[in-house]
Design a protein around this motif. Structure first.
Motif, PDB file in Angstrom:
ATOM      1  N   LYS A  44      50.479  -1.854 -21.906  1.00 43.07           N
ATOM      2  CA  LYS A  44      50.180  -2.179 -20.511  1.00 43.07           C
ATOM      3  C   LYS A  44      50.012  -3.691 -20.354  1.00 43.07           C
ATOM      4  O   LYS A  44      49.804  -4.420 -21.327  1.00 43.07           O
ATOM      5  CB  LYS A  44      48.875  -1.492 -20.061  1.00 43.07           C
ATOM      6  N   ILE A  45      50.073  -4.149 -19.112  1.00 43.20           N
ATOM      7  CA  ILE A  45      49.714  -5.525 -18.787  1.00 43.20           C
ATOM      8  C   ILE A  45      48.189  -5.602 -18.769  1.00 43.20           C
ATOM      9  O   ILE A  45      47.538  -4.851 -18.044  1.00 43.20           O
ATOM     10  CB  ILE A  45      50.277  -5.941 -17.415  1.00 43.20           C
ATOM     11  N   VAL A  46      47.604  -6.484 -19.579  1.00 43.62           N
ATOM     12  CA  VAL A  46      46.151  -6.609 -19.612  1.00 43.62           C
ATOM     13  C   VAL A  46      45.668  -7.787 -18.767  1.00 43.62           C
ATOM     14  O   VAL A  46      44.507  -7.835 -18.372  1.00 43.62           O
ATOM     15  CB  VAL A  46      45.612  -6.710 -21.050  1.00 43.62           C
ATOM     16  N   TRP A  47      46.550  -8.747 -18.497  1.00 39.63           N
ATOM     17  CA  TRP A  47      46.240  -9.792 -17.528  1.00 39.63           C
ATOM     18  C   TRP A  47      47.541 -10.416 -17.037  1.00 39.63           C
ATOM     19  O   TRP A  47      48.560 -10.383 -17.727  1.00 39.63           O
ATOM     20  CB  TRP A  47      45.307 -10.869 -18.093  1.00 39.63           C
ATOM     21  N   GLN A  48      47.482 -10.930 -15.814  1.00 37.01           N
ATOM     22  CA  GLN A  48      48.634 -11.598 -15.220  1.00 37.01           C
ATOM     23  C   GLN A  48      48.157 -12.758 -14.364  1.00 37.01           C
ATOM     24  O   GLN A  48      47.186 -12.632 -13.615  1.00 37.01           O
ATOM     25  CB  GLN A  48      49.442 -10.631 -14.350  1.00 37.01           C
ATOM     26  N   ARG A  49      48.823 -13.892 -14.479  1.00 35.28           N
ATOM     27  CA  ARG A  49      48.544 -15.056 -13.651  1.00 35.28           C
ATOM     28  C   ARG A  49      49.863 -15.553 -13.067  1.00 35.28           C
ATOM     29  O   ARG A  49      50.835 -15.747 -13.800  1.00 35.28           O
ATOM     30  CB  ARG A  49      47.877 -16.177 -14.463  1.00 35.28           C
ATOM     31  N   ASP A  50      49.897 -15.747 -11.753  1.00 31.55           N
ATOM     32  CA  ASP A  50      51.095 -16.211 -11.072  1.00 31.55           C
ATOM     33  C   ASP A  50      50.966 -17.667 -10.661  1.00 31.55           C
ATOM     34  O   ASP A  50      49.860 -18.190 -10.503  1.00 31.55           O
ATOM     35  CB  ASP A  50      51.335 -15.394  -9.799  1.00 31.55           C
ATOM     36  N   TRP A  51      52.096 -18.308 -10.462  1.00 30.28           N
ATOM     37  CA  TRP A  51      52.106 -19.639  -9.854  1.00 30.28           C
ATOM     38  C   TRP A  51      53.321 -19.726  -8.935  1.00 30.28           C
ATOM     39  O   TRP A  51      54.327 -19.052  -9.147  1.00 30.28           O
ATOM     40  CB  TRP A  51      52.144 -20.738 -10.916  1.00 30.28           C
ATOM     41  N   PHE A  52      53.199 -20.532  -7.887  1.00 32.30           N
ATOM     42  CA  PHE A  52      54.293 -20.737  -6.942  1.00 32.30           C
ATOM     43  C   PHE A  52      54.015 -22.009  -6.162  1.00 32.30           C
ATOM     44  O   PHE A  52      52.922 -22.556  -6.223  1.00 32.30           O
ATOM     45  CB  PHE A  52      54.445 -19.535  -6.004  1.00 32.30           C
ATOM     46  N   ASP A  53      55.013 -22.470  -5.438  1.00 32.15           N
ATOM     47  CA  ASP A  53      54.903 -23.715  -4.685  1.00 32.15           C
ATOM     48  C   ASP A  53      54.375 -23.399  -3.280  1.00 32.15           C
ATOM     49  O   ASP A  53      55.124 -22.960  -2.412  1.00 32.15           O
ATOM     50  CB  ASP A  53      56.271 -24.397  -4.613  1.00 32.15           C
ATOM     51  N   MET A  54      53.076 -23.592  -3.069  1.00 31.97           N
ATOM     52  CA  MET A  54      52.471 -23.234  -1.794  1.00 31.97           C
ATOM     53  C   MET A  54      53.004 -24.073  -0.623  1.00 31.97           C
ATOM     54  O   MET A  54      53.284 -23.522   0.450  1.00 31.97           O
ATOM     55  CB  MET A  54      50.947 -23.349  -1.887  1.00 31.97           C
ATOM     56  N   PRO A  55      53.173 -25.391  -0.749  1.00 33.68           N
ATOM     57  CA  PRO A  55      53.747 -26.154   0.367  1.00 33.68           C
ATOM     58  C   PRO A  55      55.145 -25.670   0.749  1.00 33.68           C
ATOM     59  O   PRO A  55      55.481 -25.581   1.941  1.00 33.68           O
ATOM     60  CB  PRO A  55      53.771 -27.597  -0.156  1.00 33.68           C
ATOM     61  N   SER A  56      55.949 -25.324  -0.244  1.00 35.25           N
ATOM     62  CA  SER A  56      57.278 -24.802   0.044  1.00 35.25           C
ATOM     63  C   SER A  56      57.195 -23.438   0.719  1.00 35.25           C
ATOM     64  O   SER A  56      57.999 -23.122   1.610  1.00 35.25           O
ATOM     65  CB  SER A  56      58.097 -24.699  -1.250  1.00 35.25           C
ATOM     66  N   THR A  57      56.232 -22.634   0.304  1.00 39.02           N
ATOM     67  CA  THR A  57      56.031 -21.327   0.940  1.00 39.02           C
ATOM     68  C   THR A  57      55.716 -21.502   2.414  1.00 39.02           C
ATOM     69  O   THR A  57      56.323 -20.841   3.280  1.00 39.02           O
ATOM     70  CB  THR A  57      54.890 -20.574   0.244  1.00 39.02           C
ATOM     71  N   ALA A  58      54.779 -22.383   2.724  1.00 46.65           N
ATOM     72  CA  ALA A  58      54.406 -22.627   4.118  1.00 46.65           C
ATOM     73  C   ALA A  58      55.599 -23.160   4.915  1.00 46.65           C
ATOM     74  O   ALA A  58      55.811 -22.765   6.079  1.00 46.65           O
ATOM     75  CB  ALA A  58      53.246 -23.614   4.177  1.00 46.65           C
ATOM     76  N   HIS A  59      56.369 -24.042   4.299  1.00 48.25           N
ATOM     77  CA  HIS A  59      57.541 -24.620   4.972  1.00 48.25           C
ATOM     78  C   HIS A  59      58.550 -23.536   5.334  1.00 48.25           C
ATOM     79  O   HIS A  59      59.063 -23.503   6.467  1.00 48.25           O
ATOM     80  CB  HIS A  59      58.187 -25.659   4.056  1.00 48.25           C
ATOM     81  N   THR A  60      58.835 -22.636   4.401  1.00 46.82           N
ATOM     82  CA  THR A  60      59.821 -21.585   4.660  1.00 46.82           C
ATOM     83  C   THR A  60      59.320 -20.613   5.720  1.00 46.82           C
ATOM     84  O   THR A  60      60.079 -20.204   6.607  1.00 46.82           O
ATOM     85  CB  THR A  60      60.149 -20.834   3.361  1.00 46.82           C
TER      86      THR A  60
END
Length: 236
Positions: A133-149
């Motif tokens: 199983k997955i015991v932990w997960q951490r995500d990352w993404f470009d928040m300024p780009s998300t807001a822009h789109t």
């Protein structure tokens, strides 16, 4: 009965990862990503950072189902998060998957709106009494780009009501959203969540996304949340 302390082989990790990609595709097709919760350990953690003082963390499979791939993804109908590259470290039982964030919404030229920048997920996997199983997960993404789109989609008049409703659900009052100062490792360890903390490899002085909020604040989030968007959609 299998030895839960035995290290995972690369073949086992690759087999699990193939099943993860498969359930991602099936969830995307059905529009209900909550089924992916079964790929997480019962005491798994899943988090990411929106801003320096706004972090998201789900603790346990139920919160992951209801919050991380529930509330957080409601309203993103048609969006897809296609994995484009995977790196596996069998020595540490970790996987890093890089993905694209595409909306399923086309502009007037027929081009799909896409969130640019680097996005991905970092997983720790382990052997449990329910299997790998997955015991932990951490995500990352470009928040300024998300807001822009998102703003581009809205300004073009192409945002469905479900997306507009989702965008209205934000801030620290939403379940799983915490201030950086609310992440307290010592209180988590004392609360009985120590196993999840150890399995996630969390160390003192982490960046906040790696830590867990105190259980009392987790409960406050559940009790104070009286509404949720009506749209259905989730994310991995």
């Amino acid at each position: 009965m299998s030895d839960l302390t035995a290290p995972l082989s690369r073949a086992e990790i690759e087999e699990f990862w193939d099943s993860w990609l498969d359930v991602n595709r099936r969830a995307e097709q059905s529009g209900d990503w909550r089924v992916m919760a079964e790929w997480y350990a019962a005491d798994a953690t899943y988090g990411w950072m929106y801003a320096p003082d706004e972090h998201f963390m789900a603790v346990g499979r139920d919160q992951i189902r209801d919050w991380a791939i529930g509330i957080e993804m409601d309203g993103l109908d048609g969006w897809h998060y296609d994995y484009v590259c995977t790196v596996i470290d069998e020595q540490k039982a970790m996987i890093v998957g890089f993905w694209k964030q595409r909306s399923g919404i086309l502009d007037d030229s027929g081009k799909e709106y896409e969130i640019l920048g680097l996005g991905g997920s970092w997983f720790g996997v382990g052997r449990t009494d329910e299997g790998v199983k997955i015991v932990w997960q951490r995500d990352w993404f470009d928040m300024p780009s998300t807001a822009h789109t998102f703003l581009e989609i809205i300004q073009a008049g192409k945002a469905p009501d479900t997306l507009l409703k989702r965008m209205s659900v934000s801030g620290h009052g939403v379940p799983g959203h915490y201030h950086h100062a609310e992440f307290a490792l010592d209180r988590v360890a004392a609360s009985g969540r120590g196993r999840a903390v150890r399995r996630a490899g969390i160390r003192s002085g982490g960046d906040g996304v790696s830590a867990l909020p105190p259980p009392a604040q987790q409960a406050d989030r559940r009790q104070s949340w009286s509404g949720r968007p009506t749209a259905r959609r989730t994310r991995s």
